[in-house]
Write a protein that holds these residues in place. Structure first.
Motif, PDB file in Angstrom:
ATOM      1  N   SER A  55      23.425  37.934  39.630  1.00 16.57           N
ATOM      2  CA  SER A  55      24.165  36.975  38.817  1.00 16.57           C
ATOM      3  C   SER A  55      24.315  37.470  37.383  1.00 16.57           C
ATOM      4  O   SER A  55      25.040  36.890  36.604  1.00 16.57           O
ATOM      5  CB  SER A  55      23.474  35.608  38.840  1.00 16.57           C
ATOM      6  OG  SER A  55      22.194  35.707  38.241  1.00 16.57           O
ATOM      7  N   GLY A  56      23.641  38.565  37.038  1.00 19.20           N
ATOM      8  CA  GLY A  56      23.795  39.155  35.712  1.00 19.20           C
ATOM      9  C   GLY A  56      25.165  39.793  35.535  1.00 19.20           C
ATOM     10  O   GLY A  56      25.571  40.098  34.431  1.00 19.20           O
ATOM     11  N   LEU A  57      25.905  39.986  36.632  1.00 19.79           N
ATOM     12  CA  LEU A  57      27.248  40.543  36.570  1.00 19.79           C
ATOM     13  C   LEU A  57      28.217  39.388  36.365  1.00 19.79           C
ATOM     14  O   LEU A  57      28.320  38.499  37.214  1.00 19.79           O
ATOM     15  CB  LEU A  57      27.593  41.301  37.855  1.00 19.79           C
ATOM     16  CG  LEU A  57      29.004  41.871  37.941  1.00 19.79           C
ATOM     17  CD1 LEU A  57      29.205  42.947  36.871  1.00 19.79           C
ATOM     18  CD2 LEU A  57      29.249  42.453  39.307  1.00 19.79           C
ATOM     19  N   HIS A  58      28.900  39.409  35.250  1.00 17.81           N
ATOM     20  CA  HIS A  58      29.815  38.314  34.925  1.00 17.81           C
ATOM     21  C   HIS A  58      31.224  38.848  34.726  1.00 17.81           C
ATOM     22  O   HIS A  58      31.426  40.017  34.427  1.00 17.81           O
ATOM     23  CB  HIS A  58      29.359  37.586  33.660  1.00 17.81           C
ATOM     24  CG  HIS A  58      28.056  36.880  33.825  1.00 17.81           C
ATOM     25  ND1 HIS A  58      27.933  35.699  34.506  1.00 17.81           N
ATOM     26  CD2 HIS A  58      26.811  37.216  33.423  1.00 17.81           C
ATOM     27  CE1 HIS A  58      26.677  35.321  34.509  1.00 17.81           C
ATOM     28  NE2 HIS A  58      25.962  36.221  33.861  1.00 17.81           N
ATOM     29  N   GLY A  59      32.174  37.953  34.862  1.00 17.38           N
ATOM     30  CA  GLY A  59      33.562  38.304  34.643  1.00 17.38           C
ATOM     31  C   GLY A  59      34.460  37.204  35.170  1.00 17.38           C
ATOM     32  O   GLY A  59      34.004  36.206  35.725  1.00 17.38           O
ATOM     33  N   TYR A  60      35.747  37.392  34.967  1.00 21.61           N
ATOM     34  CA  TYR A  60      36.748  36.410  35.378  1.00 21.61           C
ATOM     35  C   TYR A  60      37.554  36.979  36.538  1.00 21.61           C
ATOM     36  O   TYR A  60      38.102  38.077  36.439  1.00 21.61           O
ATOM     37  CB  TYR A  60      37.681  36.095  34.194  1.00 21.61           C
ATOM     38  CG  TYR A  60      38.672  35.007  34.479  1.00 21.61           C
ATOM     39  CD1 TYR A  60      38.348  33.670  34.257  1.00 21.61           C
ATOM     40  CD2 TYR A  60      39.942  35.302  34.974  1.00 21.61           C
ATOM     41  CE1 TYR A  60      39.266  32.661  34.524  1.00 21.61           C
ATOM     42  CE2 TYR A  60      40.859  34.305  35.237  1.00 21.61           C
ATOM     43  CZ  TYR A  60      40.517  32.988  35.014  1.00 21.61           C
ATOM     44  OH  TYR A  60      41.418  31.998  35.277  1.00 21.61           O
ATOM     45  N   GLN A  61      37.634  36.248  37.636  1.00 19.91           N
ATOM     46  CA  GLN A  61      38.426  36.674  38.791  1.00 19.91           C
ATOM     47  C   GLN A  61      39.825  36.091  38.659  1.00 19.91           C
ATOM     48  O   GLN A  61      40.019  34.887  38.803  1.00 19.91           O
ATOM     49  CB  GLN A  61      37.777  36.201  40.101  1.00 19.91           C
ATOM     50  CG  GLN A  61      38.452  36.722  41.343  1.00 19.91           C
ATOM     51  CD  GLN A  61      38.286  38.225  41.518  1.00 19.91           C
ATOM     52  OE1 GLN A  61      37.201  38.742  41.390  1.00 19.91           O
ATOM     53  NE2 GLN A  61      39.389  38.912  41.791  1.00 19.91           N
ATOM     54  N   TRP A  62      40.794  36.938  38.380  1.00 19.31           N
ATOM     55  CA  TRP A  62      42.184  36.514  38.226  1.00 19.31           C
ATOM     56  C   TRP A  62      42.931  36.943  39.480  1.00 19.31           C
ATOM     57  O   TRP A  62      43.342  38.079  39.616  1.00 19.31           O
ATOM     58  CB  TRP A  62      42.780  37.153  36.990  1.00 19.31           C
ATOM     59  CG  TRP A  62      44.199  36.789  36.685  1.00 19.31           C
ATOM     60  CD1 TRP A  62      44.951  35.795  37.234  1.00 19.31           C
ATOM     61  CD2 TRP A  62      45.033  37.431  35.722  1.00 19.31           C
ATOM     62  NE1 TRP A  62      46.201  35.781  36.677  1.00 19.31           N
ATOM     63  CE2 TRP A  62      46.277  36.776  35.735  1.00 19.31           C
ATOM     64  CE3 TRP A  62      44.862  38.489  34.845  1.00 19.31           C
ATOM     65  CZ2 TRP A  62      47.342  37.146  34.918  1.00 19.31           C
ATOM     66  CZ3 TRP A  62      45.913  38.865  34.032  1.00 19.31           C
ATOM     67  CH2 TRP A  62      47.138  38.197  34.061  1.00 19.31           C
ATOM     68  N   LYS A  63      43.061  36.028  40.414  1.00 15.93           N
ATOM     69  CA  LYS A  63      43.647  36.297  41.737  1.00 15.93           C
ATOM     70  C   LYS A  63      42.946  37.518  42.337  1.00 15.93           C
ATOM     71  O   LYS A  63      41.777  37.454  42.639  1.00 15.93           O
ATOM     72  CB  LYS A  63      45.152  36.446  41.659  1.00 15.93           C
ATOM     73  CG  LYS A  63      45.818  35.244  40.999  1.00 15.93           C
ATOM     74  CD  LYS A  63      47.012  34.790  41.701  1.00 15.93           C
ATOM     75  CE  LYS A  63      47.632  33.642  40.924  1.00 15.93           C
ATOM     76  NZ  LYS A  63      47.909  32.522  41.729  1.00 15.93           N
ATOM     77  N   THR A  64      43.640  38.659  42.484  1.00 16.80           N
ATOM     78  CA  THR A  64      43.014  39.842  43.085  1.00 16.80           C
ATOM     79  C   THR A  64      42.382  40.771  42.046  1.00 16.80           C
ATOM     80  O   THR A  64      41.705  41.722  42.402  1.00 16.80           O
ATOM     81  CB  THR A  64      44.057  40.660  43.874  1.00 16.80           C
ATOM     82  OG1 THR A  64      45.117  41.024  42.985  1.00 16.80           O
ATOM     83  CG2 THR A  64      44.591  39.863  45.046  1.00 16.80           C
ATOM     84  N   LEU A  65      42.592  40.508  40.772  1.00 21.88           N
ATOM     85  CA  LEU A  65      42.118  41.385  39.704  1.00 21.88           C
ATOM     86  C   LEU A  65      40.859  40.818  39.066  1.00 21.88           C
ATOM     87  O   LEU A  65      40.853  39.691  38.580  1.00 21.88           O
ATOM     88  CB  LEU A  65      43.220  41.543  38.658  1.00 21.88           C
ATOM     89  CG  LEU A  65      42.987  42.540  37.538  1.00 21.88           C
ATOM     90  CD1 LEU A  65      42.849  43.953  38.094  1.00 21.88           C
ATOM     91  CD2 LEU A  65      44.141  42.481  36.551  1.00 21.88           C
ATOM     92  N   PHE A  66      39.770  41.608  39.080  1.00 17.93           N
ATOM     93  CA  PHE A  66      38.526  41.183  38.451  1.00 17.93           C
ATOM     94  C   PHE A  66      38.476  41.732  37.035  1.00 17.93           C
ATOM     95  O   PHE A  66      38.673  42.925  36.806  1.00 17.93           O
ATOM     96  CB  PHE A  66      37.315  41.685  39.245  1.00 17.93           C
ATOM     97  CG  PHE A  66      36.004  41.264  38.633  1.00 17.93           C
ATOM     98  CD1 PHE A  66      35.600  39.946  38.665  1.00 17.93           C
ATOM     99  CD2 PHE A  66      35.191  42.204  38.025  1.00 17.93           C
ATOM    100  CE1 PHE A  66      34.394  39.545  38.095  1.00 17.93           C
ATOM    101  CE2 PHE A  66      33.982  41.825  37.457  1.00 17.93           C
ATOM    102  CZ  PHE A  66      33.586  40.492  37.493  1.00 17.93           C
ATOM    103  N   LEU A  67      38.227  40.845  36.071  1.00 16.33           N
ATOM    104  CA  LEU A  67      38.112  41.228  34.664  1.00 16.33           C
ATOM    105  C   LEU A  67      36.644  41.087  34.265  1.00 16.33           C
ATOM    106  O   LEU A  67      36.152  39.969  34.069  1.00 16.33           O
ATOM    107  CB  LEU A  67      38.985  40.326  33.790  1.00 16.33           C
ATOM    108  CG  LEU A  67      40.466  40.237  34.167  1.00 16.33           C
ATOM    109  CD1 LEU A  67      41.189  39.231  33.290  1.00 16.33           C
ATOM    110  CD2 LEU A  67      41.120  41.606  34.091  1.00 16.33           C
ATOM    111  N   PRO A  68      35.904  42.202  34.172  1.00 12.99           N
ATOM    112  CA  PRO A  68      34.483  42.103  33.855  1.00 12.99           C
ATOM    113  C   PRO A  68      34.245  41.593  32.437  1.00 12.99           C
ATOM    114  O   PRO A  68      35.132  41.669  31.575  1.00 12.99           O
ATOM    115  CB  PRO A  68      33.975  43.535  34.023  1.00 12.99           C
ATOM    116  CG  PRO A  68      35.166  44.395  33.908  1.00 12.99           C
ATOM    117  CD  PRO A  68      36.346  43.577  34.338  1.00 12.99           C
TER     118      PRO A  68
END
Length: 189
Positions: A55-68
């Motif tokens: 859970s230390g890995l964070h980011g925003y999932q924008w449809k198919t693109l992950f933005l860390p």
């Protein structure tokens, strides 16, 4: 300045890294990815210990693109750049969480398509890229067949494998004349 050196890396580990980068999208350089991973490990080795909470890995999932986490979004509107940043699992602009579409619309006087309006720079990226380009690269890499990487630092076998009985070794055949005698003498014939 970068120092170049060869290190041994198990093939399956390298393939996992390539696959992770492919799924993540974009065209991040393997050297950049490995440098970023090592820098994060050096900064907090406990986060990567066996059994550590992912859970230390964070980011925003924008449809198919992950933005860390740490990704910067940029939009140019009416002569000025506007920025947002991925913090935790949210895109933050002017102190509040927004979606990519909300960020793109926030300075527009017309309807905007966030995929074509936003520029993205993820941690480890050297430049901004249009969001639609990152998405297209992700789609292209997901359709491309897996490529086995060339490994440059491989152990050299003690003995070369035997040649099959049916194979022929092609050697240049000298023409007749004085050179032929010289060639025959040098070859030990």
């Amino acid at each position: 300045m970068n120092t170049t050196m060869t290190v041994q890396l198990p093939t399956d580990t390298l393939l996992k890294l390539i696959e992770r980068l492919r799924r993540r999208g974009g065209s991040q350089d393997l050297s950049d990815a490995m440098t970023l991973a090592l820098e994060r490990w050096l900064a907090d080795p406990g986060a990567f210990a066996p059994g550590a909470d992912p859970s230390g890995l964070h980011g925003y999932q924008w449809k198919t693109l992950f933005l860390p986490e740490g990704t910067v979004l940029k939009s140019w509107s009416y002569g000025e750049n506007n920025y947002a940043c991925v913090e935790g699992d949210q895109i933050i602009h002017n102190g509040r969480a927004v979606s990519p579409n909300q960020f793109a619309q926030s300075f527009a006087r017309s309807t905007r398509n966030a995929w074509h309006d936003l520029f993205i720079r993820r941690p480890g990226d050297k430049t901004f890229k249009m969001a639609c380009r990152l998405r297209d690269e992700l789609i292209a890499t997901s359709k491309a067949p897996a490529v086995t990487p060339a490994i440059t630092a491989m152990p050299v076998p003690v003995e070369p494998p035997p040649l099959p009985a049916t194979s022929a070794l092609a050697l240049p055949v000298p023409s007749a004349g004085p050179e032929a005698a010289e060639y025959s003498h040098q070859a030990g014939h």
